[in-house]
Design an enzyme around this catalytic site. Structure first.
Site, PDB file in Angstrom:
ATOM      1  N   ARG A  90       3.226   1.203 -26.414  1.00 46.79           N
ATOM      2  CA  ARG A  90       3.133  -0.223 -26.715  1.00 46.79           C
ATOM      3  C   ARG A  90       2.241  -0.489 -27.913  1.00 46.79           C
ATOM      4  O   ARG A  90       2.205  -1.600 -28.425  1.00 46.79           O
ATOM      5  CB  ARG A  90       2.556  -0.984 -25.517  1.00 46.79           C
ATOM      6  CG  ARG A  90       3.548  -1.182 -24.394  1.00 46.79           C
ATOM      7  CD  ARG A  90       3.143  -2.385 -23.547  1.00 46.79           C
ATOM      8  NE  ARG A  90       3.758  -2.342 -22.222  1.00 46.79           N
ATOM      9  CZ  ARG A  90       4.984  -2.755 -21.965  1.00 46.79           C
ATOM     10  NH1 ARG A  90       5.744  -3.236 -22.942  1.00 46.79           N
ATOM     11  NH2 ARG A  90       5.456  -2.681 -20.747  1.00 46.79           N
ATOM     12  N   ARG A 173       6.728 -15.973 -24.684  1.00 49.50           N
ATOM     13  CA  ARG A 173       6.691 -14.554 -24.309  1.00 49.50           C
ATOM     14  C   ARG A 173       7.371 -13.680 -25.358  1.00 49.50           C
ATOM     15  O   ARG A 173       6.925 -12.584 -25.671  1.00 49.50           O
ATOM     16  CB  ARG A 173       7.400 -14.348 -22.964  1.00 49.50           C
ATOM     17  CG  ARG A 173       6.445 -14.140 -21.807  1.00 49.50           C
ATOM     18  CD  ARG A 173       7.154 -14.255 -20.480  1.00 49.50           C
ATOM     19  NE  ARG A 173       7.996 -13.126 -20.168  1.00 49.50           N
ATOM     20  CZ  ARG A 173       9.082 -13.213 -19.392  1.00 49.50           C
ATOM     21  NH1 ARG A 173       9.470 -14.370 -18.895  1.00 49.50           N
ATOM     22  NH2 ARG A 173       9.779 -12.147 -19.113  1.00 49.50           N
TER      23      ARG A 173
END
Ligand code: ZN
Length: 238
Positions: A90, A173
């Site tokens: 990530r 988001r």
């Protein structure tokens, strides 16, 4: 040679489903960081217990801990024929660490697949998503034209709209995902084993494209593909 694959893609792109299918069909280990964390905690692995402590305090699991957990998993014998990673890396430090792990395994290149879906389509998919009120399982999205399922496939519980799924929240988001992922895409995009897949197609088409680009990337990395194919892939990327 092992097939080592990372699947990237925003929430709603269907990459988890595709990662699972691809791993099953090729007999690879599907590794999602959520799963290995849970397994590690169950097995009382010290590194996983450290991550649990952090999460219990409401803190994010830091790169070093996350990397150690993934490394431990990837070094086990059942990962040696290859893996499909979902949810890792990530961050760029995680990506750098993964390069080191793959180099140590010395067992095939790292293939990076980015599943892309336009924002308006993601909003359409996510804003209508149902979740089981009892066990929290996401309901399978209904096929076009078919009625929405009325009960959880796992436990029979009532399906409700996710509270965090209104359009505004979904857009926010996606923005967060975009910001967080941009450096990663930049980290990988110039590699000959980086591929983009159009996730805005029916699942079977996505699956077919995915199979094709992964095989192509694997072949390209061993020099078995004509340069023309590599060039056209690069052109398609920009
Ligand atoms: Zn349920």
């Amino acid at each position: 040679m092992a097939l080592n694959v990372i699947m990237m893609g925003p929430p709603g792109a269907g990459k988890g489903t595709q990662a699972g299918r691809f791993a099953r069909e090729r007999a690879l280990l599907k590794i999602s960081t959520g799963d290995i964390l849970r397994d590690g905690i169950k097995a009382k692995l010290p590194i996983a217990m450290r991550a649990k402590e952090l999460m219990d305090r409401g803190e994010l699991v830091d790169d070093a801990t996350m990397i150690a957990i993934v490394r431990e998993r990837l070094m086990r014998p059942d990962a040696q024929c290859g893996f499909v990673l979902d949810g890792f890396p990530r961050t760029v430090p995680q990506a750098e660490a993964l390069d080191t792990i793959v180099a140590e395994r010395n067992n095939g290149p790292l293939i990076v697949v980015d599943v892309r879906v336009p924002e308006h389509e993601l909003v359409r998919r996510l804003a209508g998503r149902l979740i089981c009120a009892r066990c929290g399982t996401n309901a399978e999205p209904s096929k076009e034209g078919a009625p929405a399922p009325d009960a959880c496939a796992k436990c029979g519980g009532e399906l409700v709209q996710r509270t965090d799924d209104n359009e505004q929240v979904v857009r926010e988001r996606l923005k967060v995902y975009e910001r967080a992922t941009k450096p990663l895409v930049e980290f990988y995009r110039d590699r000959s084993t980086f591929r983009i897949v159009n996730g805005a197609q029916p699942q079977e088409r996505v699956a077919h494209e995915l199979d094709t680009v992964i095989d192509d990337a694997a072949a390209a990395s061993t020099g078995a593909t004509a340069p023309a194919a590599v060039t056209s892939q690069k052109a398609a990327r920009t």
